[in-house]
Design a protein around this motif. Structure first.
Motif, PDB file in Angstrom:
ATOM      1  N   HIS A 275     142.333 -72.168  11.478  1.00 49.55           N
ATOM      2  CA  HIS A 275     141.643 -71.240  12.188  1.00 49.55           C
ATOM      3  C   HIS A 275     142.187 -70.475  13.415  1.00 49.55           C
ATOM      4  N   GLY A 276     141.312 -69.448  13.600  1.00 49.60           N
ATOM      5  CA  GLY A 276     142.099 -68.297  14.177  1.00 49.60           C
ATOM      6  C   GLY A 276     141.588 -67.460  14.657  1.00 49.60           C
ATOM      7  N   GLN A 277     141.934 -66.727  14.927  1.00 49.18           N
ATOM      8  CA  GLN A 277     141.022 -65.331  16.160  1.00 49.18           C
ATOM      9  C   GLN A 277     141.818 -64.077  15.533  1.00 49.18           C
ATOM     10  N   ILE A 278     140.599 -63.141  15.777  1.00 47.93           N
ATOM     11  CA  ILE A 278     141.549 -61.656  14.950  1.00 47.93           C
ATOM     12  C   ILE A 278     141.375 -60.833  16.734  1.00 47.93           C
ATOM     13  N   THR A 279     142.603 -59.676  16.391  1.00 52.44           N
ATOM     14  CA  THR A 279     143.933 -59.725  17.150  1.00 52.44           C
ATOM     15  C   THR A 279     143.754 -58.426  17.757  1.00 52.44           C
ATOM     16  N   ALA A 280     143.344 -57.478  16.634  1.00 52.06           N
ATOM     17  CA  ALA A 280     143.828 -56.390  15.779  1.00 52.06           C
ATOM     18  C   ALA A 280     142.917 -55.657  14.476  1.00 52.06           C
ATOM     19  N   LEU A 281     142.210 -54.686  14.467  1.00 52.70           N
ATOM     20  CA  LEU A 281     141.498 -54.888  13.661  1.00 52.70           C
ATOM     21  C   LEU A 281     141.478 -53.376  13.061  1.00 52.70           C
ATOM     22  N   ASP A 282     142.056 -52.815  11.830  1.00 50.34           N
ATOM     23  CA  ASP A 282     141.695 -51.006  11.978  1.00 50.34           C
ATOM     24  C   ASP A 282     141.994 -50.949  10.215  1.00 50.34           C
ATOM     25  N   PRO A 283     140.748 -50.990   9.246  1.00 45.86           N
ATOM     26  CA  PRO A 283     140.841 -51.578   8.008  1.00 45.86           C
ATOM     27  C   PRO A 283     141.108 -49.753   7.840  1.00 45.86           C
ATOM     28  N   PRO A 284     142.304 -49.412   6.102  1.00 46.76           N
ATOM     29  CA  PRO A 284     142.116 -50.389   6.054  1.00 46.76           C
ATOM     30  C   PRO A 284     143.800 -50.943   6.202  1.00 46.76           C
ATOM     31  N   ARG A 285     144.260 -50.391   7.116  1.00 45.29           N
ATOM     32  CA  ARG A 285     146.114 -50.300   7.671  1.00 45.29           C
ATOM     33  C   ARG A 285     146.506 -51.152   8.644  1.00 45.29           C
ATOM     34  N   LEU A 286     145.379 -52.292   9.122  1.00 43.81           N
ATOM     35  CA  LEU A 286     145.952 -53.058  10.316  1.00 43.81           C
ATOM     36  C   LEU A 286     145.155 -54.145  10.510  1.00 43.81           C
ATOM     37  N   LEU A 287     145.674 -55.799  10.214  1.00 39.13           N
ATOM     38  CA  LEU A 287     144.874 -56.532  10.939  1.00 39.13           C
ATOM     39  C   LEU A 287     146.225 -57.472  11.304  1.00 39.13           C
ATOM     40  N   SER A 288     145.001 -57.935  12.615  1.00 40.25           N
ATOM     41  CA  SER A 288     146.315 -59.543  12.949  1.00 40.25           C
ATOM     42  C   SER A 288     145.158 -60.325  13.531  1.00 40.25           C
ATOM     43  N   TYR A 289     145.595 -61.351  13.875  1.00 40.15           N
ATOM     44  CA  TYR A 289     144.964 -62.933  14.675  1.00 40.15           C
ATOM     45  C   TYR A 289     146.196 -63.890  14.459  1.00 40.15           C
ATOM     46  N   THR A 290     145.530 -64.512  15.243  1.00 48.01           N
ATOM     47  CA  THR A 290     146.448 -66.027  15.015  1.00 48.01           C
ATOM     48  C   THR A 290     145.752 -66.781  14.100  1.00 48.01           C
ATOM     49  N   TRP A 291     147.669 -67.756  14.761  1.00 47.22           N
ATOM     50  CA  TRP A 291     147.765 -68.474  13.361  1.00 47.22           C
ATOM     51  C   TRP A 291     147.870 -69.826  13.506  1.00 47.22           C
ATOM     52  N   SER A 292     147.261 -70.477  14.119  1.00 44.03           N
ATOM     53  CA  SER A 292     146.989 -71.737  14.933  1.00 44.03           C
ATOM     54  C   SER A 292     147.028 -73.224  14.038  1.00 44.03           C
ATOM     55  N   GLU A 293     148.371 -73.613  14.253  1.00 51.84           N
ATOM     56  CA  GLU A 293     148.108 -75.285  13.991  1.00 51.84           C
ATOM     57  C   GLU A 293     148.570 -75.824  15.013  1.00 51.84           C
ATOM     58  N   GLU A 294     147.113 -76.961  15.400  1.00 53.27           N
ATOM     59  CA  GLU A 294     147.306 -78.007  16.264  1.00 53.27           C
ATOM     60  C   GLU A 294     148.232 -77.671  17.700  1.00 53.27           C
ATOM     61  N   SER A 295     148.817 -76.274  17.874  1.00 51.37           N
ATOM     62  CA  SER A 295     150.415 -76.136  18.677  1.00 51.37           C
ATOM     63  C   SER A 295     149.214 -76.061  20.328  1.00 51.37           C
ATOM     64  N   ASP A 296     150.621 -76.129  21.744  1.00 52.50           N
ATOM     65  CA  ASP A 296     149.805 -75.776  22.578  1.00 52.50           C
ATOM     66  C   ASP A 296     150.129 -73.574  22.728  1.00 52.50           C
ATOM     67  N   VAL A 297     151.078 -73.617  21.493  1.00 53.76           N
ATOM     68  CA  VAL A 297     151.095 -72.003  21.840  1.00 53.76           C
ATOM     69  C   VAL A 297     150.340 -71.149  20.481  1.00 53.76           C
ATOM     70  N   ASP A 298     149.536 -70.280  19.755  1.00 54.78           N
ATOM     71  CA  ASP A 298     149.262 -69.965  18.555  1.00 54.78           C
ATOM     72  C   ASP A 298     150.352 -68.960  18.242  1.00 54.78           C
ATOM     73  N   SER A 299     151.064 -68.810  17.695  1.00 57.46           N
ATOM     74  CA  SER A 299     151.553 -67.212  17.202  1.00 57.46           C
ATOM     75  C   SER A 299     150.052 -66.378  16.388  1.00 57.46           C
ATOM     76  N   GLU A 300     151.495 -65.464  15.786  1.00 55.70           N
ATOM     77  CA  GLU A 300     150.169 -64.120  15.735  1.00 55.70           C
ATOM     78  C   GLU A 300     150.738 -64.011  14.133  1.00 55.70           C
ATOM     79  N   VAL A 301     150.176 -63.553  13.395  1.00 59.09           N
ATOM     80  CA  VAL A 301     150.513 -63.107  11.744  1.00 59.09           C
ATOM     81  C   VAL A 301     149.900 -61.511  12.316  1.00 59.09           C
ATOM     82  N   THR A 302     151.161 -60.324  11.644  1.00 61.51           N
ATOM     83  CA  THR A 302     150.052 -59.045  11.491  1.00 61.51           C
ATOM     84  C   THR A 302     150.282 -58.848  10.146  1.00 61.51           C
TER      85      THR A 302
END
Length: 203
Positions: A98-125
């Motif tokens: 599970h992750g959370q959307i951090t940026a959204l601008d359809p249909p050009r931009l989508l960012s969300y956190t990439w949670s893998e049960e760690s203390d720091v979530d990475s983020e994919v854009t």
């Protein structure tokens, strides 16, 4: 895969190919030219059923702060694939994230956190831009904590994006796990510890 607060300085060979590039410590970038139009590619990022054909199904709340669910069934992304190799056997036939959307601008931009049960979530854009009848997809994955994580994530995205390109082009994709493990061995050679990050190596 797990992420930590520690970042290694990583360097990737500057190769004019489909291989991803380490643009700065903890950051991976891949580019692909895909069949358009841009609205069609966008649905493959946001629609659960379509996303499930190349990455993972799961509902997405289309707003900043919205929840993103990924249900991975990697062995089902292509026909005649092998089971997950021992290194990834702990994922089983299905894994969830599970992750959370951090940026959204359809249909050009989508960012969300990439949670893998760690203390720091990475983020994919994902960034999309038209190129005539085609679409340039730029994928950036940030806050990847270790070299091993970078290698695994690079091979994973490279494999998933190959399947996406095949789906958009109405072709049968290559087997996921066989491709992933081949690419992981290649990224093991390409990503090394160094003092400087290398600019993107091209598509």
């Amino acid at each position: 895969m797990s992420h930590t607060n520690h970042h290694e300085d990583l360097t990737m060979s500057d190769d004019r190919s489909d291989y991803g590039s380490v643009t700065e410590p903890g950051t991976l970038r891949l580019e692909r030219i895909l069949p358009g139009p841009i609205e069609r590619v966008w649905t493959y990022l946001t629609d659960s059923e379509k996303r499930g054909t190349w990455l993972a199904s799961g509902e997405m709340e289309p707003r900043v702060g919205g929840r993103v669910e990924h249900i991975f069934r990697n062995s089902e992304l292509s026909s005649h694939d092998d089971p997950a190799p021992p290194k990834y056997a702990h994922l089983g036939d299905e894994s969830r994230m599970h992750g959370q959307i951090t940026a959204l601008d359809p249909p050009r931009l989508l960012s969300y956190t990439w949670s893998e049960e760690s203390d720091v979530d990475s983020e994919v854009t994902f960034e999309l831009s038209p190129r005539g009848e085609q679409v340039l997809l730029v994928l950036t994955h940030r806050r990847l904590g270790t070299r091993d994580t970078m290698i695994s994530v690079a091979a994973g995205w490279h494999t998933h994006l190959g399947i996406l390109a095949a789906r958009l082009d109405d072709r049968a994709p290559a087997p996921f796990w066989a491709t992933h493990m081949r690419l992981e061995a290649e990224y093991e050679k390409r990503i090394s510890t160094g003092r400087e990050a290398v600019s993107p190596g091209g598509r």
